[in-house]
Design a protein around this motif. Structure first.
Motif, PDB file in Angstrom:
ATOM      1  N   UNK A 173       0.816  -1.210   0.000  1.00  0.00           N
ATOM      2  CA  UNK A 173       0.000   0.000   0.000  1.00  0.00           C
ATOM      3  C   UNK A 173       0.849   1.258   0.000  1.00  0.00           C
ATOM      4  N   UNK A 174       2.115   1.146   0.330  1.00  0.00           N
ATOM      5  CA  UNK A 174       2.946   2.333   0.423  1.00  0.00           C
ATOM      6  C   UNK A 174       3.909   2.460  -0.738  1.00  0.00           C
ATOM      7  N   UNK A 175       3.533   1.912  -1.869  1.00  0.00           N
ATOM      8  CA  UNK A 175       4.304   2.127  -3.084  1.00  0.00           C
ATOM      9  C   UNK A 175       3.820   3.420  -3.722  1.00  0.00           C
ATOM     10  N   UNK A 176       4.401   4.529  -3.283  1.00  0.00           N
ATOM     11  CA  UNK A 176       3.963   5.851  -3.736  1.00  0.00           C
ATOM     12  C   UNK A 176       4.901   6.375  -4.815  1.00  0.00           C
ATOM     13  N   UNK A 177       5.217   5.534  -5.781  1.00  0.00           N
ATOM     14  CA  UNK A 177       6.178   5.919  -6.800  1.00  0.00           C
ATOM     15  C   UNK A 177       5.708   7.111  -7.608  1.00  0.00           C
ATOM     16  N   UNK A 178       4.385   7.331  -7.669  1.00  0.00           N
ATOM     17  CA  UNK A 178       3.893   8.496  -8.388  1.00  0.00           C
ATOM     18  C   UNK A 178       4.315   9.781  -7.694  1.00  0.00           C
ATOM     19  N   UNK A 179       4.595   9.706  -6.393  1.00  0.00           N
ATOM     20  CA  UNK A 179       5.010  10.888  -5.638  1.00  0.00           C
ATOM     21  C   UNK A 179       6.467  11.221  -5.918  1.00  0.00           C
ATOM     22  N   UNK A 180       7.325  10.223  -5.944  1.00  0.00           N
ATOM     23  CA  UNK A 180       8.761  10.470  -6.097  1.00  0.00           C
ATOM     24  C   UNK A 180       9.236  10.334  -7.533  1.00  0.00           C
ATOM     25  N   UNK A 181       8.409   9.801  -8.416  1.00  0.00           N
ATOM     26  CA  UNK A 181       8.836   9.594  -9.797  1.00  0.00           C
ATOM     27  C   UNK A 181       9.699   8.375 -10.000  1.00  0.00           C
ATOM     28  N   UNK A 182       9.765   7.493  -9.006  1.00  0.00           N
ATOM     29  CA  UNK A 182      10.582   6.291  -9.145  1.00  0.00           C
ATOM     30  C   UNK A 182      10.047   5.414 -10.274  1.00  0.00           C
ATOM     31  N   UNK A 183      10.965   4.929 -11.125  1.00  0.00           N
ATOM     32  CA  UNK A 183      10.545   4.118 -12.272  1.00  0.00           C
ATOM     33  C   UNK A 183      10.006   2.761 -11.836  1.00  0.00           C
ATOM     34  N   UNK A 184       8.920   2.361 -12.475  1.00  0.00           N
ATOM     35  CA  UNK A 184       8.394   1.007 -12.305  1.00  0.00           C
ATOM     36  C   UNK A 184       8.814   0.210 -13.533  1.00  0.00           C
ATOM     37  N   UNK A 185       9.592  -0.849 -13.304  1.00  0.00           N
ATOM     38  CA  UNK A 185      10.235  -1.604 -14.380  1.00  0.00           C
ATOM     39  C   UNK A 185       9.633  -3.001 -14.436  1.00  0.00           C
ATOM     40  N   UNK A 186       9.484  -3.525 -15.649  1.00  0.00           N
ATOM     41  CA  UNK A 186       8.986  -4.895 -15.809  1.00  0.00           C
ATOM     42  C   UNK A 186       9.699  -5.576 -16.965  1.00  0.00           C
ATOM     43  N   UNK A 187       9.931  -6.864 -16.809  1.00  0.00           N
ATOM     44  CA  UNK A 187      10.225  -7.745 -17.935  1.00  0.00           C
ATOM     45  C   UNK A 187       8.876  -8.253 -18.444  1.00  0.00           C
ATOM     46  N   UNK A 188       8.720  -8.367 -19.749  1.00  0.00           N
ATOM     47  CA  UNK A 188       7.436  -8.803 -20.299  1.00  0.00           C
ATOM     48  C   UNK A 188       7.662  -9.811 -21.416  1.00  0.00           C
ATOM     49  N   UNK A 189       6.729 -10.753 -21.521  1.00  0.00           N
ATOM     50  CA  UNK A 189       6.793 -11.762 -22.567  1.00  0.00           C
ATOM     51  C   UNK A 189       5.368 -12.151 -22.933  1.00  0.00           C
ATOM     52  N   UNK A 190       5.128 -12.381 -24.223  1.00  0.00           N
ATOM     53  CA  UNK A 190       3.816 -12.826 -24.676  1.00  0.00           C
ATOM     54  C   UNK A 190       3.889 -14.321 -24.957  1.00  0.00           C
ATOM     55  N   UNK A 191       2.909 -15.074 -24.442  1.00  0.00           N
ATOM     56  CA  UNK A 191       2.967 -16.537 -24.571  1.00  0.00           C
ATOM     57  C   UNK A 191       1.572 -17.106 -24.731  1.00  0.00           C
ATOM     58  N   UNK A 192       1.513 -18.289 -25.324  1.00  0.00           N
ATOM     59  CA  UNK A 192       0.274 -19.061 -25.360  1.00  0.00           C
ATOM     60  C   UNK A 192       0.535 -20.401 -24.681  1.00  0.00           C
ATOM     61  N   UNK A 193      -0.433 -21.296 -24.737  1.00  0.00           N
ATOM     62  CA  UNK A 193      -0.288 -22.580 -24.041  1.00  0.00           C
ATOM     63  C   UNK A 193       0.924 -23.354 -24.537  1.00  0.00           C
ATOM     64  N   UNK A 194       1.225 -23.258 -25.821  1.00  0.00           N
ATOM     65  CA  UNK A 194       2.341 -24.009 -26.376  1.00  0.00           C
ATOM     66  C   UNK A 194       3.700 -23.481 -25.987  1.00  0.00           C
ATOM     67  N   UNK A 195       3.786 -22.190 -25.677  1.00  0.00           N
ATOM     68  CA  UNK A 195       5.104 -21.606 -25.370  1.00  0.00           C
ATOM     69  C   UNK A 195       5.329 -21.382 -23.872  1.00  0.00           C
ATOM     70  N   UNK A 196       4.367 -21.721 -23.006  1.00  0.00           N
ATOM     71  CA  UNK A 196       4.573 -21.536 -21.562  1.00  0.00           C
ATOM     72  C   UNK A 196       5.785 -22.309 -21.036  1.00  0.00           C
ATOM     73  N   UNK A 197       6.038 -23.563 -21.489  1.00  0.00           N
ATOM     74  CA  UNK A 197       7.259 -24.231 -21.013  1.00  0.00           C
ATOM     75  C   UNK A 197       8.523 -23.462 -21.379  1.00  0.00           C
TER      76      UNK A 197
END
Length: 730
Positions: free
Chosen positions: A6-30
């Motif tokens: 609840x105290x992730x106030x990154x909008x207040x300090x401008x801290x970057x929110x970073x993510x790794x992302x990948x698109x997958x279907x049932x065949x590529x989940x492994x």
């Protein structure tokens, strides 16, 4: 019990929110599982969100991935392109199931601009070579630049080692050692690509093999990953060393009860595990189980390797319990083990027999008790100035005649309660006392070590005065015990004032509806210092700009952006140095890291003013004499502001933004994560210096808002405490 975000106030300090992302279907989940294992094992100290986009798979399909990573998120998306616009993240590193991570991705995490990718060479239908980014290639996307990138003017090229195609490894060529991301442009079992297939096969592990591989890695590991992967391993491959590792991480996360539950059953009273006894002792101390903690710390102190640290903690424990003589003896024993140990030396000095007391104090019934942090030696300069400023609100006599002093961290026992009840009132504050991990205790889960049962028997009028809610962006903590203690504190208080409206909002979130209106605004008294006690004479201003930075919990302050921050500050300070004497104001010794890093990385040297070695009057005079103060610590802004000096705040903690919001001057703050921090800071500083008289007048006008609130509150508190103007010394 779950940890709160609840105290992730990154909008207040401008801290970057970073993510790794990948698109997958049932065949590529492994394949995603293999990618995820490779990411963790190749970057063991990195733990950012991992977003798996999918066309609508059942949630249970992701259970296997959740076992691999503590921050796995899923999101419905029909195409891979949707990861370029994730609404909750500022920077997205787009991967593909056909990839494995072989090396450090720190360079990608530090990118701040554009949409970065690796252009690949390919042949068109005519056999002509072309160069472009493949649809499934790695991308690093800054959300702020997506629209510009789509127009072709925000594209950034990164080195090919971050998206190295296996087609370059035909005829069994080995994978070059510098490759960080290996992208399989052929099936992983295609003939002729043996070394590439072997590189991928290293990460095709079952869950236990994966956990064991992570555990075996050398060097630093991210606490969230350890806390996620090590406990299941502890069940199947128990060992004392692994139990200590898990307990250490739980301790860092404030999960002291779980740390004890993991370590105590396997440790018992073994004399050959001093580091385990040290960890267990620290956790027991945080749970306020002081007698048990002392036993384990004494066992740790029997080993030469851990003796100095253990004796320093024993000194702290004894001091917390009011046993000053024992604390001094423990510190002396620690110095015997290691005469250079700084912790033992600090406790030795702190617990020396005090010199003869000052003039006889007033009768207890005429004194106020003051519960606060009272800095000593080379501790935080702000924590030296603040207690005196609180007392100045009630009169000119701020010494031991009119005030009984109780350090907030000291355990309130029956004798201490009796001393508090003997006073005409108890003032708790100011400062950021609502913080769970500074001198943790289970009695309140904030910095005043007051059990609920004794709080209920406090009969003296209680005022919580200018206290701040000091939780950092993204700092996780267990809120249940704190919320219980907070509710009892508000119920018991005759006055409950927090130092900014941001803190008020955060605290009200934790209170039942019927108590929320009792939380009111009481500014930090350092912000009205010159109105509380006008200086005897005006301090002449020199052509000086003072700069301050803070380094406690640096990971929470800077994330992956410290190098960026340092470079941008070098840009700004070089420009400012052409028109003013730029000096560094260190509130504590650790602050001087900025000076060393700036000189080493950018060849820029600053003279240092060591405020922690100055008296309160000298600190205020130094700030009064500057033309501008640029500060990251809360009191590196509030103290000079209270002395009438223009300020700019380097926002790495929500409390700085909260203060600027209260005085309606948000433009005086710049995020340490600002992509253009250097030129923006230089521009705003120049504007304040160019029209300095107007800037000072602006500070004085903003002070008036806080002064009126403080005057009204003090008038009310005088009535609560039964203080007349004649008895206050004003």
């Amino acid at each position: 019990m779950t940890l709160s975000r609840a105290d992730d106030r990154s909008a207040v300090t401008g801290k970057r929110r970073i993510a790794f992302a990948v698109h997958a279907d049932a065949g590529t989940l492994p394949a995603v599982a293999t990618l995820l294992r490779s990411l963790v094992l190749s970057n063991p100290a990195v733990c950012e969100d991992v977003v798996v986009l999918h066309p609508g798979l059942p949630d249970a399909e992701f259970d296997g991935l959740r076992r691999l990573h503590p921050r796995l998120l899923t999101r419905r998306a029909d195409t891979r392109d949707e990861m370029l616009r994730l609404p909750d993240h500022d920077t997205v590193i787009a991967l593909d199931p056909a990839m494995v991570v072989l090396g450090d991705l720190g360079e990608l995490l530090r990118l701040r601009r554009g949409v970065a990718a690796v252009p690949q060479v390919w042949c068109d239908e005519t056999g002509a070579e072309r160069r472009s980014v493949l649809p499934d290639g790695l991308k690093v996307v800054q959300r702020a630049d997506v629209e510009r990138a789509e127009k072709g003017d925000a594209e950034v090229t990164v080195d090919a080692r971050f998206d190295f195609l296996t087609r370059r490894l035909h005829d069994g060529l080995p994978v070059p050692p510098q490759v960080a991301v290996l992208h399989f442009s052929h099936p992983s079992d295609a003939p002729g690509y043996g070394p590439a297939a072997e590189a991928r096969a290293r990460f095709e592990l079952d869950d236990e093999e994966f956990r064991a591989a992570y555990r075996a890695l050398p060097g630093g590991k991210h606490p969230e990953l350890v806390a996620h992967l090590a406990p299941p391993l502890l069940k199947t491959r128990p060992s004392l060393d692994l139990a200590r590792t898990v307990a250490d991480v739980y301790r860092q996360q404030g999960r002291y009860d779980e740390a004890v539950a993991v370590l105590a059953p396997v440790l018992d009273d073994r004399a050959d595990a001093p580091r385990c006894h040290e960890t267990l002792g620290l956790c027991l101390m945080a749970l306020s189980r002081y007698a048990e903690a002392e036993t384990h710390l004494l066992l740790a102190a029997a080993s030469p390797d851990t003796a100095p640290r253990a004796f320093a903690q024993l000194a702290r424990l004894a001091w917390l319990c009011g046993r000053e003589a024992d604390a001094h003896a423990y510190a002396r024993q620690g110095l015997t083990a290691d005469p250079t140990d700084a912790g033992c030396h600090a406790w030795y000095v702190r617990t020396r027999e005090a010199p003869d007391a000052a003039p006889d104090p007033a009768p207890a019934s005429e004194q106020l008790a003051h519960v606060a942090l009272f800095a000593e030696g080379n501790e935080n300069a702000g924590d030296k100035v603040l207690p005196e400023a609180v007392r100045q609100c009630f009169g000119t006599d701020t010494g031991p005649r009119q005030w009984y002093q109780q350090h907030a961290h000291l355990l309130v026992d029956e004798a201490a309660l009796e001393r508090l009840n003997a006073r005409r009132g108890v003032v708790v504050g100011g400062g950021g006392l609502f913080l769970p991990d500074t001198s943790p205790n289970s009695n309140s889960h904030w910095q005043w070590n007051m059990p609920d049962e004794l709080l209920g028997r406090l009969t003296a009028p209680l005022a919580v005065f200018a206290v701040g809610y000091n939780v950092f962006d993204g700092q996780q903590y267990r809120r249940t015990r704190f919320a219980e203690s907070l509710r009892k504190l508000v119920e018991r208080s005759a006055f409950f004032g927090l130092r900014n409206h941001g803190s008020i909002d955060r605290v009200r979130e934790l209170l039942p509806a019927e108590l929320r209106d009792r939380v009111r605004h009481q500014p930090c008294p350092t912000t009205v210092a010159d109105l509380l006690v006008p200086p005897a004479e005006r301090t002449p201003r020199s052509d000086t700009v003072l700069v301050n930075c803070a380094y406690d919990r640096a990971g929470l302050r800077f994330g992956h952006d410290y190098g960026h921050f340092l470079a941008e500050m070098a840009v700004a300070l070089r420009q400012l140095g052409e028109r003013a004497d730029v000096r560094y104001a260190a509130h504590m010794p650790a602050d001087e890291k900025f000076v060393h890093d700036l000189r080493r990385e950018h060849g820029l040297s600053l003279s240092v003013e060591r405020l922690y070695a100055l008296s309160n009057d000298a600190i205020r005079d130094l700030y009064r004499g500057a033309r501008l103060v640029i500060g990251m610590r809360g009191h590196a802004g509030m103290i000079p502001f209270g002395c009438g000096t223009p300020i700019l705040s380097l926002v790495s903690h929500p409390k700085l933004a909260y203060f600027l919001s209260d005085i309606d001057r948000p433009e005086w703050g710049l995020s340490v994560h600002d992509r253009d921090l250097g030129p923006r800071l230089a521009e705003r500083a120049a504007a304040l210096l160019d029209d300095h008289d107007a800037a000072v007048a602006d500070v004085r006008a903003a002070q008036e808002i806080l002064w009126k609130t403080t005057q009204a509150n003090i008038a009310e508190l005088r009535g609560i405490f039964g203080i007349s103007d004649s008895s206050s010394g004003t």
